[in-house]
Design a protein around this motif. Sequence first.
Motif, PDB file in Angstrom:
ATOM      1  N   CYS A 105       1.850   0.197  -9.632  1.00 49.40           N
ATOM      2  CA  CYS A 105       2.788   0.298  -8.507  1.00 49.40           C
ATOM      3  C   CYS A 105       3.900   1.318  -8.766  1.00 49.40           C
ATOM      4  N   GLY A 106       3.522   2.423  -9.451  1.00 47.04           N
ATOM      5  CA  GLY A 106       4.530   3.443  -9.706  1.00 47.04           C
ATOM      6  C   GLY A 106       4.030   4.866  -9.699  1.00 47.04           C
ATOM      7  N   SER A 107       2.750   5.079 -10.008  1.00 49.09           N
ATOM      8  CA  SER A 107       2.230   6.446 -10.129  1.00 49.09           C
ATOM      9  C   SER A 107       2.206   7.207  -8.810  1.00 49.09           C
ATOM     10  N   MET A 108       2.036   6.486  -7.691  1.00 45.74           N
ATOM     11  CA  MET A 108       2.031   7.123  -6.374  1.00 45.74           C
ATOM     12  C   MET A 108       3.414   7.602  -5.963  1.00 45.74           C
ATOM     13  N   GLY A 109       4.431   6.915  -6.466  1.00 45.94           N
ATOM     14  CA  GLY A 109       5.775   7.169  -5.981  1.00 45.94           C
ATOM     15  C   GLY A 109       5.968   6.484  -4.646  1.00 45.94           C
ATOM     16  N   ASN A 110       7.120   6.697  -4.052  1.00 50.61           N
ATOM     17  CA  ASN A 110       7.428   6.108  -2.744  1.00 50.61           C
ATOM     18  C   ASN A 110       8.030   7.215  -1.877  1.00 50.61           C
ATOM     19  N   VAL A 111       7.334   7.564  -0.795  1.00 46.50           N
ATOM     20  CA  VAL A 111       7.776   8.692   0.036  1.00 46.50           C
ATOM     21  C   VAL A 111       9.177   8.486   0.604  1.00 46.50           C
ATOM     22  N   LYS A 112       9.614   7.234   0.702  1.00 51.54           N
ATOM     23  CA  LYS A 112      10.958   6.953   1.224  1.00 51.54           C
ATOM     24  C   LYS A 112      12.049   7.291   0.211  1.00 51.54           C
ATOM     25  N   PHE A 113      11.625   7.472  -1.052  1.00 52.77           N
ATOM     26  CA  PHE A 113      12.590   7.755  -2.116  1.00 52.77           C
ATOM     27  C   PHE A 113      12.108   8.951  -2.932  1.00 52.77           C
ATOM     28  N   PRO A 114      12.339  10.155  -2.426  1.00 52.78           N
ATOM     29  CA  PRO A 114      11.818  11.365  -3.072  1.00 52.78           C
ATOM     30  C   PRO A 114      12.339  11.607  -4.478  1.00 52.78           C
ATOM     31  N   GLU A 115      13.486  11.038  -4.833  1.00 54.49           N
ATOM     32  CA  GLU A 115      14.042  11.218  -6.179  1.00 54.49           C
ATOM     33  C   GLU A 115      13.417  10.261  -7.197  1.00 54.49           C
ATOM     34  N   GLN A 116      12.640   9.319  -6.702  1.00 50.73           N
ATOM     35  CA  GLN A 116      12.052   8.304  -7.581  1.00 50.73           C
ATOM     36  C   GLN A 116      11.049   8.937  -8.545  1.00 50.73           C
ATOM     37  N   LYS A 117      11.179   8.611  -9.810  1.00 50.99           N
ATOM     38  CA  LYS A 117      10.271   9.158 -10.829  1.00 50.99           C
ATOM     39  C   LYS A 117       8.915   8.451 -10.765  1.00 50.99           C
ATOM     40  N   LYS A 118       7.852   9.229 -10.628  1.00 51.77           N
ATOM     41  CA  LYS A 118       6.509   8.655 -10.583  1.00 51.77           C
ATOM     42  C   LYS A 118       6.038   8.335 -12.000  1.00 51.77           C
ATOM     43  N   GLN A 119       5.602   7.111 -12.199  1.00 53.92           N
ATOM     44  CA  GLN A 119       5.077   6.708 -13.496  1.00 53.92           C
ATOM     45  C   GLN A 119       4.290   5.411 -13.354  1.00 53.92           C
ATOM     46  N   TYR A 120       3.385   5.195 -14.271  1.00 51.57           N
ATOM     47  CA  TYR A 120       2.553   3.985 -14.247  1.00 51.57           C
ATOM     48  C   TYR A 120       3.423   2.771 -14.562  1.00 51.57           C
ATOM     49  N   PRO A 145       0.808  -1.234   0.000  1.00 50.35           N
ATOM     50  CA  PRO A 145       0.000   0.000   0.000  1.00 50.35           C
ATOM     51  C   PRO A 145       0.834   1.274   0.000  1.00 50.35           C
ATOM     52  N   LEU A 146       2.132   1.125   0.277  1.00 47.64           N
ATOM     53  CA  LEU A 146       3.010   2.290   0.303  1.00 47.64           C
ATOM     54  C   LEU A 146       3.171   2.918  -1.074  1.00 47.64           C
ATOM     55  N   PHE A 147       3.065   2.087  -2.129  1.00 49.43           N
ATOM     56  CA  PHE A 147       3.271   2.643  -3.475  1.00 49.43           C
ATOM     57  C   PHE A 147       2.401   2.007  -4.555  1.00 49.43           C
ATOM     58  N   CYS A 148       1.488   1.118  -4.180  1.00 44.88           N
ATOM     59  CA  CYS A 148       0.616   0.496  -5.180  1.00 44.88           C
ATOM     60  C   CYS A 148      -0.824   1.011  -5.074  1.00 44.88           C
ATOM     61  N   LEU A 149      -1.478   1.123  -6.215  1.00 44.56           N
ATOM     62  CA  LEU A 149      -2.912   1.414  -6.290  1.00 44.56           C
ATOM     63  C   LEU A 149      -3.628   0.127  -6.668  1.00 44.56           C
ATOM     64  N   ASP A 150      -4.854  -0.038  -6.182  1.00 40.89           N
ATOM     65  CA  ASP A 150      -5.572  -1.283  -6.453  1.00 40.89           C
ATOM     66  C   ASP A 150      -6.057  -1.368  -7.900  1.00 40.89           C
ATOM     67  N   SER A 151      -6.765  -2.435  -8.219  1.00 34.95           N
ATOM     68  CA  SER A 151      -7.191  -2.696  -9.597  1.00 34.95           C
ATOM     69  C   SER A 151      -8.180  -1.659 -10.115  1.00 34.95           C
ATOM     70  N   LEU A 152      -8.729  -0.844  -9.195  1.00 37.07           N
ATOM     71  CA  LEU A 152      -9.635   0.237  -9.596  1.00 37.07           C
ATOM     72  C   LEU A 152      -8.938   1.594  -9.587  1.00 37.07           C
ATOM     73  N   GLY A 153      -7.632   1.580  -9.328  1.00 38.20           N
ATOM     74  CA  GLY A 153      -6.859   2.822  -9.302  1.00 38.20           C
ATOM     75  C   GLY A 153      -6.973   3.585  -7.998  1.00 38.20           C
ATOM     76  N   LYS A 154      -7.427   2.911  -6.939  1.00 39.30           N
ATOM     77  CA  LYS A 154      -7.606   3.560  -5.633  1.00 39.30           C
ATOM     78  C   LYS A 154      -6.490   3.154  -4.678  1.00 39.30           C
ATOM     79  N   THR A 155      -6.245   3.994  -3.668  1.00 36.52           N
ATOM     80  CA  THR A 155      -5.227   3.668  -2.671  1.00 36.52           C
ATOM     81  C   THR A 155      -5.667   2.444  -1.867  1.00 36.52           C
ATOM     82  N   ILE A 156      -4.689   1.738  -1.330  1.00 32.08           N
ATOM     83  CA  ILE A 156      -4.947   0.510  -0.583  1.00 32.08           C
ATOM     84  C   ILE A 156      -4.722   0.772   0.904  1.00 32.08           C
ATOM     85  N   ALA A 157      -5.689   0.430   1.731  1.00 31.38           N
ATOM     86  CA  ALA A 157      -5.527   0.573   3.176  1.00 31.38           C
ATOM     87  C   ALA A 157      -4.521  -0.471   3.655  1.00 31.38           C
TER      88      ALA A 157
END
Length: 311
Positions: free
Chosen positions: A130-145, A96-108
Motif C-alpha cells: 500500500c505504498g509503491s503506487m503512491g497516492n495521486v492526491k498527495f504528489p509529495e508522498q514518497k513512493k515505497q513498499y 484501490p487508490l494506493f494498494c496493490l493486491d497480493s499478486l502485486g497487481k492494481t485493484i479494480a
Amino acid sequence: MKLKIAICGLIGLGFMACKQSDKKKETKEEAAPVEETVVTYNFDLEGHRGARGLMPENSIPAFTKAIELGVNTIELDLAVTKDKQVLVSHEPYFNPLFCLDSLGKTIAKKDSIALNIYEHTYKQTQKYDCGSMGNVKFPEQKKQYVTKPLLLDVIALADSLTAGNTTPIKYNIEIKSLPEGDDIYHPNPKDFSDLVIATIKDKIAVENVVLQSFDFRVLQYLHQNYPEYTLAALVYKDDVKTNLDKLGFVPQIYSPLHNMLSKEVIAELHSKNMKVIPWTVNNETDMEELLAMGVDGLITDYPNKAIKYRK
C-alpha cells in the motif's frame, strides 16, 4: 577607489565595469527579503495517518516521519483482521487508490470492497503493498513498499524513537465502524472497543491516548465502560447541540471538519469545557486562521507545514 580601479584593471575590467559591479552589489543588498514573522501558539500538533502528505498513510515510514518532524500526537485508524489482530488502516478493505493486491497487481474499484480485512488473517494482509503506487492526491508522498502495520508495531516504533524524551508521544486512535458494517467488516462496538483497550492497556499510559470515532455507539460504550479514557467526538455535519444531543454526554474533545468552525463555535465549545481539534487542516492560511481563533490542536497531513506555528 583608486585601489579598486587598479584591481579591476589587473583582472581586465574597465572603470565602468567596476562601477557597475559595485552598483549590482548594492542593489542586491537592498533587495534582501524581509524575514517573515510567524505568530506561534501552544497547540497539539497531530500527524494525520502519520504524515500522509509525505509518506504512505498509516505506515511505519509515515509515523517515523511525523515523530521526526516533532508532532505531539500521532493520529491513526484501526481495523481488525480475521484472527483478531488490531491493524492500522483507514478502510476495512484494501483501497484501490494506493494498494496493490497480493499478486502485486492494481485493484479494480468495484473489487476493492470485497477485499475485506476482517476476512483476512494478519499474515494474509502482509501480502498487500500500500505504498509503491503512491497516492495521486498527495504528489509529495514518497513512493515505497509498505504493508499495514499492527497497532502494537506502531507503539513499539514510537517507544523506540522517543525513548529518553521528557515529553512522551501521544496517540489519537480512531475506532472505525458503522452500524451496517458490524460483524461483517469489523466487530460490533462492544467487541471492537474491548479489543482495542486490551491491546493498548499496559502499553500506553491512559493520559497519553485519545480514543475517537464518528460512530457515537463506540463513544457511548467507552464512556460507560472505560471512563478513564479521553474521548473525541468526530463530526462532519450538524451543529454542536444536535451532535451532543445525539451523543448523550459531553466528551473531552470535539473534533469537527475544519470548515465547520468559527470563533463563536469555538467559544461555545470551550464554554462546555471541551477542547477543539479540527481535521484535516492542510492549508497554511487555514492553519493560521484556526489557531488565531483559538483551537487547541490541528490534525494535518502536513506536520512539516504546521510545525512552524507551534511554540
